[in-house]
Design a protein around this motif. Structure first.
Motif, PDB file in Angstrom:
ATOM      1  N   LYS A 131       0.739  -1.198   0.051  1.00  0.00           N
ATOM      2  CA  LYS A 131       0.034   0.102  -0.049  1.00  0.00           C
ATOM      3  C   LYS A 131       0.983   1.319  -0.050  1.00  0.00           C
ATOM      4  O   LYS A 131       1.805   1.373   0.731  1.00  0.00           O
ATOM      5  CB  LYS A 131      -1.086   0.084   1.211  1.00  0.00           C
ATOM      6  N   VAL A 188      -2.911   3.515  -2.593  1.00  0.00           N
ATOM      7  CA  VAL A 188      -3.235   2.583  -3.871  1.00  0.00           C
ATOM      8  C   VAL A 188      -2.639   1.150  -3.364  1.00  0.00           C
ATOM      9  O   VAL A 188      -1.655   0.961  -2.728  1.00  0.00           O
ATOM     10  CB  VAL A 188      -2.347   3.220  -5.036  1.00  0.00           C
ATOM     11  N   GLN A 240      -5.869  -3.179  -7.844  1.00  0.00           N
ATOM     12  CA  GLN A 240      -6.251  -1.656  -7.810  1.00  0.00           C
ATOM     13  C   GLN A 240      -7.626  -1.705  -8.337  1.00  0.00           C
ATOM     14  O   GLN A 240      -8.625  -0.751  -8.167  1.00  0.00           O
ATOM     15  CB  GLN A 240      -5.363  -1.058  -8.908  1.00  0.00           C
ATOM     16  N   ASN A 289      -9.492  -0.358  -5.607  1.00  0.00           N
ATOM     17  CA  ASN A 289      -9.455   1.095  -5.548  1.00  0.00           C
ATOM     18  C   ASN A 289     -10.529   1.735  -6.347  1.00  0.00           C
ATOM     19  O   ASN A 289     -11.180   2.713  -6.198  1.00  0.00           O
ATOM     20  CB  ASN A 289      -8.013   1.574  -6.066  1.00  0.00           C
ATOM     21  N   GLN A 315     -13.890   1.477  -4.820  1.00  0.00           N
ATOM     22  CA  GLN A 315     -13.858   2.444  -3.632  1.00  0.00           C
ATOM     23  C   GLN A 315     -14.072   3.923  -4.063  1.00  0.00           C
ATOM     24  O   GLN A 315     -14.398   4.837  -3.425  1.00  0.00           O
ATOM     25  CB  GLN A 315     -12.614   2.641  -2.856  1.00  0.00           C
ATOM     26  N   ARG A 350     -11.814   5.728  -5.818  1.00  0.00           N
ATOM     27  CA  ARG A 350     -10.407   6.319  -5.633  1.00  0.00           C
ATOM     28  C   ARG A 350      -9.754   6.463  -6.832  1.00  0.00           C
ATOM     29  O   ARG A 350      -8.919   7.152  -7.250  1.00  0.00           O
ATOM     30  CB  ARG A 350      -9.482   5.740  -4.612  1.00  0.00           C
TER      31      ARG A 350
END
Length: 472
Positions: free
Chosen positions: A318, A331, A374, A377, A380, A382
């Motif tokens: 991370k 990330v 990812q 991610n 999420q 992001r």
């Protein structure tokens, strides 16, 4: 990095509100068609051919309306222009329906009176809905909702006129924080009742420290060099920059200028992810990433086991990186190196034959399988599936001083893959020229974004983006 920008309730939910507006238009098209049938033919139950016509009408609206940009932000723009585009969009949609009926030889199966009433009532309700929406938004902005905090660069004639017009148009939702200007005579005598915030040299520091949504440059066209200096000073920020050129009396050829509060405004640096674009991008990311995670879940388990067996340490690596609008995000990647500690503020890129990379990690890096986490991610919110690759914070701090417009990469969410990656610019950037090329491709992607461009990049990634000679 600049602080998180304000924007109010409406901006925070702009994507949802835009989606609701789409749905409202489709609902209006369908309901007015049904009401026209009831009013003209006196029955509430529609025959199958009329139901089919309404479905085709809604689909036509869904395809045609966005082409006329009726879902873009209309803050401060002329009402007549919005109504003109709605009228044209609805007219083209009805022409398409008539054409389909003619080509399929189905026109005789429909009442002409019904079609005429549908066309007129649909147009009237669409126009009315926009008038009511504009009135509601103006009412909210006058009362402080959906405000944009702006500073004006230039406190002489053009800057004064801009401030006066904005002050006279509270419905535009623009809050003037003050002026920046180099004239000594104005430092103690602020125009229009707004404070002088400093000289042009103070602008960058102010934007970095205060919550500023937009910088409006109100300077003559002859001061192009000064404008360039301002852009250079703000290159590290993600604040929206607008140029208010003194174009009155000039005839511009093939130029697009936005009008806000009666002033000509030229956008110099804004994100494409507004309105319907934001909704489309969000749906694309969530749907595709969820489907991909379902498909690759067995592979994720196998890779996790392989990472755990390859060397002691966690499965996931991370790292803090910069996301949309320069906000810090965390990330995820599969860990490909042995656990090690670097100096504070230093991040060493992996190089060929890097001793820190495990044998299993080298395989993951060559095949880009280390990037698969990812997709979480993306779920999420992001990251996006497609966008500029996020760089380590230390790399951003270095390259933003070396490459103009480097921080403009953060006008969109970072991506798992991108236009630069499918064109060969991935992996180690051991020279400034390589990073300049990557940034060039990233900015091209932002300037030319579309759903089809995203799908093209995803398609190219499958065939040439996963395995690359520069990945190690």
């Amino acid at each position: 990095m600049s602080p998180k920008r304000s924007g109010g309730v409406l901006k925070e939910h702009a994507g949802l509100l835009n989606a609701v507006l789409h749905l409202l238009d489709w609902f209006i098209v369908g309901v007015t068609g049904w009401l026209a049938y009831w009013m003209y033919l006196g029955r509430t139950s529609l025959p199958d051919n009329y139901e089919a016509a309404l479905v085709v009408g809604v689909l036509a609206a869904a395809v045609i309306f966005p082409r006329f940009q009726i879902y873009r932000a209309w803050r401060g723009a002329p009402l007549l222009e919005e109504l003109r585009l709605i009228t044209m969009a609805w007219g083209i949609a009805m022409i398409c329906l008539v054409t389909i009926a003619f080509l399929t030889k189905m026109g005789a199966n429909f009442s002409r009176g019904w079609a005429l009433i549908w066309a007129l009532s649909g147009w009237a309700v669409l126009i009315t809905s926009r008038l009511l929406l504009r009135k509601m938004l103006n009412w909210m902005r006058v009362r402080g909702f959906n405000q944009r905090r702006i500073v004006i660069v230039g406190a002489t004639g053009l800057g004064r006129e801009l401030a006066e017009r904005i002050s006279a148009a509270p419905w535009a939702g623009l809050e003037i924080m003050g002026f920046f200007c180099d004239r000594d005579s104005l430092q103690e005598n602020a125009p229009c009742g707004y404070p002088m915030l400093g000289r042009l040299s103070d602008l960058e520091q102010y934007v970095e420290k205060e919550v500023v949504d937009q910088v409006w440059i109100a300077m003559p066209l002859k001061d192009a060099e000064r404008v360039q200096e301002i852009l250079h000073a703000l290159r590290h920020t993600t604040v929206d920059i607008r140029f208010v050129p003194d174009v009155f009396g000039l005839r511009l050829l093939n130029h697009s200028i936005t009008e806000v509060a009666g002033m000509a405004v030229m956008n110099l640096s804004v994100s494409p992810m507004e309105g319907v674009n934001r909704v489309v991008k969000g749906l694309e990311d969530r749907v595709l990433s969820l489907l991909i995670l379902i498909v690759i879940s067995p592979l994720l388990v196998l890779i996790a086991v392989g990472v755990k067996l390859s060397s002691p340490g966690p499965v996931l690596f991370k790292q803090k990186r910069h996301g949309w609008d320069g906000r810090e995000i965390r990330v995820y990647k599969f860990r490909t190196m042995v656990v090690h500690q670097e100096s504070v503020g230093q991040v060493t890129q992996a190089s060929r034959s890097d001793s820190r990379v495990t044998r299993f990690g080298a395989f993951l890096r060559r095949s880009s399988l280390d990037e698969l986490p990812q997709f979480f991610n993306v779920l999420q919110g992001r990251m996006s599936i497609v966008g500029p690759r996020p760089h380590a914070l230390a790399h951003n701090d270095y390259y933003k001083e070396q490459i103009d417009s480097y921080m403009q990469r953060h006008k969109v969410k970072p991506g798992i893959t991108g236009w630069a990656q499918v064109n060969g610019y991935r992996g180690e950037t051991d020279t400034l020229e390589k990073m300049e090329k990557r940034v060039k491709y990233d900015l091209y992607y932002i300037e030319n974004w579309s759903l089809w461009f995203d799908l093209k990049i995803i398609f190219l990634t499958v065939f040439k983006g996963f395995v690359n000679k520069n990945a190690y």
